[in-house]
Structure formats: C-alpha cells, structure tokens
Enzyme design. Structure first.
Site, PDB file in Angstrom:
ATOM      1  N   GLY A  14      43.238  43.361 -42.269  1.00 62.24           N
ATOM      2  CA  GLY A  14      42.839  43.054 -43.630  1.00 62.24           C
ATOM      3  C   GLY A  14      43.407  41.739 -44.124  1.00 62.24           C
ATOM      4  O   GLY A  14      44.110  41.023 -43.409  1.00 62.24           O
ATOM      5  N   GLN A  15      43.090  41.413 -45.369  1.00 65.72           N
ATOM      6  CA  GLN A  15      43.499  40.138 -45.950  1.00 65.72           C
ATOM      7  C   GLN A  15      45.011  39.960 -45.937  1.00 65.72           C
ATOM      8  O   GLN A  15      45.534  38.943 -45.461  1.00 65.72           O
ATOM      9  CB  GLN A  15      42.974  40.048 -47.389  1.00 65.72           C
ATOM     10  CG  GLN A  15      43.362  38.797 -48.131  1.00 65.72           C
ATOM     11  CD  GLN A  15      42.653  38.685 -49.462  1.00 65.72           C
ATOM     12  OE1 GLN A  15      42.037  37.661 -49.754  1.00 65.72           O
ATOM     13  NE2 GLN A  15      42.725  39.718 -50.283  1.00 65.72           N
ATOM     14  N   ASP A  37      44.506  54.668 -37.372  1.00 65.37           N
ATOM     15  CA  ASP A  37      43.679  55.099 -38.500  1.00 65.37           C
ATOM     16  C   ASP A  37      44.529  55.958 -39.429  1.00 65.37           C
ATOM     17  O   ASP A  37      44.928  57.074 -39.065  1.00 65.37           O
ATOM     18  CB  ASP A  37      42.478  55.888 -37.982  1.00 65.37           C
ATOM     19  CG  ASP A  37      41.501  56.287 -39.075  1.00 65.37           C
ATOM     20  OD1 ASP A  37      41.831  56.118 -40.264  1.00 65.37           O
ATOM     21  OD2 ASP A  37      40.409  56.780 -38.741  1.00 65.37           O
ATOM     22  N   ALA A  61      43.959  49.878 -46.915  1.00 70.37           N
ATOM     23  CA  ALA A  61      43.474  50.290 -48.231  1.00 70.37           C
ATOM     24  C   ALA A  61      41.958  50.192 -48.302  1.00 70.37           C
ATOM     25  O   ALA A  61      41.339  49.358 -47.651  1.00 70.37           O
ATOM     26  CB  ALA A  61      44.088  49.432 -49.333  1.00 70.37           C
ATOM     27  N   THR A  63      39.546  48.945 -50.837  1.00 64.95           N
ATOM     28  CA  THR A  63      39.719  48.073 -52.000  1.00 64.95           C
ATOM     29  C   THR A  63      38.415  47.721 -52.713  1.00 64.95           C
ATOM     30  O   THR A  63      38.435  46.917 -53.653  1.00 64.95           O
ATOM     31  CB  THR A  63      40.416  46.765 -51.590  1.00 64.95           C
ATOM     32  OG1 THR A  63      39.638  46.107 -50.588  1.00 64.95           O
ATOM     33  CG2 THR A  63      41.820  47.037 -51.058  1.00 64.95           C
ATOM     34  N   TYR A 126      39.239  53.910 -57.844  1.00 65.36           N
ATOM     35  CA  TYR A 126      40.164  53.150 -57.004  1.00 65.36           C
ATOM     36  C   TYR A 126      41.591  53.265 -57.516  1.00 65.36           C
ATOM     37  O   TYR A 126      42.518  53.567 -56.755  1.00 65.36           O
ATOM     38  CB  TYR A 126      39.724  51.688 -56.951  1.00 65.36           C
ATOM     39  CG  TYR A 126      40.768  50.753 -56.391  1.00 65.36           C
ATOM     40  CD1 TYR A 126      41.093  50.786 -55.032  1.00 65.36           C
ATOM     41  CD2 TYR A 126      41.432  49.850 -57.217  1.00 65.36           C
ATOM     42  CE1 TYR A 126      42.062  49.928 -54.518  1.00 65.36           C
ATOM     43  CE2 TYR A 126      42.395  48.999 -56.706  1.00 65.36           C
ATOM     44  CZ  TYR A 126      42.710  49.043 -55.362  1.00 65.36           C
ATOM     45  OH  TYR A 126      43.668  48.201 -54.857  1.00 65.36           O
TER      46      TYR A 126
END
Length: 309
Positions: A14-15, A37, A61, A63, A126
């Site tokens: 991810g980012q 996972d 996450a 998101t 969220y």
C-alpha cells in the site's frame, strides 16, 4: 537492541507500506495481502512466525471511504477483524505492534484539534470500522501503539493529490470543498515517524496507547488542491480551483467537517515534529507528474489492434 530491529509491515504494497520500505532500511520486511492476509487469522499467524519480527506495523487497511458504505462487510473484515488478528498474532509471539488508524474515528464536531484522549464518534462506515479496530487492538495486546494519522498522500497508489493532478492536466475547471478541515500528511515523512515509533517500542522507550501523527499546517481540501495545481502548472495553464461547500459535492459517505489532529504528544514524548506537507508536496507532485507522463507515452505508443473477419 544494538542491531537494526526486524520490522514486518502488513499491507506492504500500500501507499504507506511502500514508503516504510523505502525509509526503513534493510530491516524492513513488507508483506502484501498474498504474503499475510490480515483477514485470515491462521495465515497471518503463520506469516509472522515465518518472518520472526521484532516489531510489526499494521498498515493494511480498507481505505475506500465511499465504497465502504456499500461494502461494509469487506471494510470491517480488514479494518476491524484484521486489526484484531494482528494484535492477537503479535501477542502470541510477544512482539509489539504499531497499528495505523485515522482521523475519521472522530465526528469532526469538536471545533478544535482532537487530542488522543477525546472520545471516538465516527460518522461513516470506514471510520466505524477503524474505531472498532482500535478498541480490539487495545484489548488484545498490551504492547501496542495506535498511530492515528490523516489525509495521507504520496507517490504511490491512488490518493487525493494524484486525483487533483490528473484532473488539472486535462485543463478542465476544478471544484473542491473548502469547509472540511484536516491535517494533510506526506507518506514519506509519515513512514519515518512510523519507523521511529516502531524502534522505540522495541527498545522499550514508547508508551502503549494512542498517538497522533499528522502533517502541518492544517488545511482544507481546497487549500491542498490549489497548492497542487500551483506547483504542477505555469500560471497561464492552471485551471481554476473553485471552492465549494460540502453540500455542493454529495458523496455516499459523510465526512467529518473538522478532523484536525493535535500532535503535541508526538513532539513532547518522542521529539518528532509534524511534517510540513508544503515542503514535501513539490517532490511528490513531480514524481506523480513523471508517472502520468510515462503513462501517457505508453498509451500513445501502444500498438492498435484491428478486429477483422
């Protein structure tokens, strides 16, 4: 501990996960969903047993804030259940956990920046899933830091800055809300903070609990969008960035109107300053611009295919 601690990052593709890999050195091991996972309790436990971490960072996450309204089960599976599984797995092997959370656990109605002890009261699926994840992490594992951050952007993965840049390059006008207030946070700087907190946990120099870490100065989405356009394009080519109220831009998920985070503890307890997003933005916009240019070139040079009989 004299040697560099082994930091295992869940959500490593991810980012933020990618930024942690770049900033954390040789001791960082990134695990993507295929490698660990978080929704699968047993697979996650096996992955941590195999990688033998000194500390775990849970950056995995769901998101997609608006999509979470339509897919709450998928959202809660990652953000609530996955957080619980991560805490349980870390407790079982006696290693500390840094769990990433969000400003969206707050309603945004306080009227001033939120401190770590303010009650959580999310207004969308969220935020509710992340709030539930925080509660379970605290209940499942004593050696944890729940690191709340906000409005993260960087050169990887979809984010607000990439979206604004892409639209600005098309030349059309932009309409961006100016009545939602928050704390834009550059992913590379946040990654360095996460690594510092993770190392402090390993060395016994971090206290368990919640910690806020977000960028400065506080801003609106319009402020951030206008800054992106100003950096990316010469004045004569810049599209107009028009401020609009939230009511003019309805979305499936409600957003907190003012989710600014007070990061005083970050400075006083750890000596870490809030990163200035204005300093990081030119480098990130440049990186994103190069990616957009490469994509455009690839699209222009791709061979055409003609269907025939």
């Amino acid at each position: 501990m004299s040697a560099e601690p082994r930091i295992v990052v869940l959500g490593g593709a991810g980012q933020l996960g990618r930024a942690i890999v770049r900033s954390g050195g040789a001791g960082v091991i990134a695990l993507d969903r295929a490698g660990a996972d978080v929704t699968d309790r047993h697979a996650l436990a096996d992955a941590l047993a195999r990688t033998r971490p000194d500390v775990v960072v849970n950056a995995a996450a769901f998101t997609a804030v608006d999509r979470a309204e339509a897919e709450p089960h998928a959202c809660f599976a990652v953000n609530r259940d996955g957080a619980s599984h991560a805490a349980e797995a870390c407790a079982a092997i006696a290693v500390p956990l840094v769990h990433l959370s969000t400003d969206y656990v707050f309603s945004g109605r306080k009227g001033s920046p939120y401190v770590e002890t303010d009650p959580i009261d999310p207004v969308n699926a969220y935020g509710a899933s992340k709030a539930a994840g925080e509660i379970l992490v605290a209940a499942r594992h004593e050696r944890h830091v729940i690191l709340r951050t906000a409005w993260v952007f960087g050169p990887d993965r979809p984010n607000f800055v990439r979206t604004i840049l892409r639209r600005a390059l098309t030349g059309g006008p932009l309409r961006v809300v100016n009545d939602q207030h928050g704390s834009p946070t550059p992913a590379p700087a946040l990654a360095r903070i996460v690594v510092a907190i993770a190392r402090a946990l390993v060395e016994g120099q971090a206290r368990a609990g919640v910690l806020h870490a977000a960028g400065a100065p506080d801003a609106t989405w319009h402020t951030l969008a206008d800054a992106v356009v100003s950096i990316a394009l010469p004045r004569e080519y810049r599209p107009r960035v028009s401020p609009i109220p939230t009511t003019a831009f309805p979305t499936p998920a409600r957003r907190p109107p003012d989710s600014r985070l007070d990061c005083t503890v970050l400075q006083t307890a750890y000596g870490l300053a809030r990163p200035d997003w204005r300093e990081a933005l030119p480098r990130i916009v440049a990186a994103l611009g190069m990616q957009e240019a490469a994509h455009a070139c690839a699209s222009a040079t791709a061979p055409s295919v003609t269907a025939g009989a």
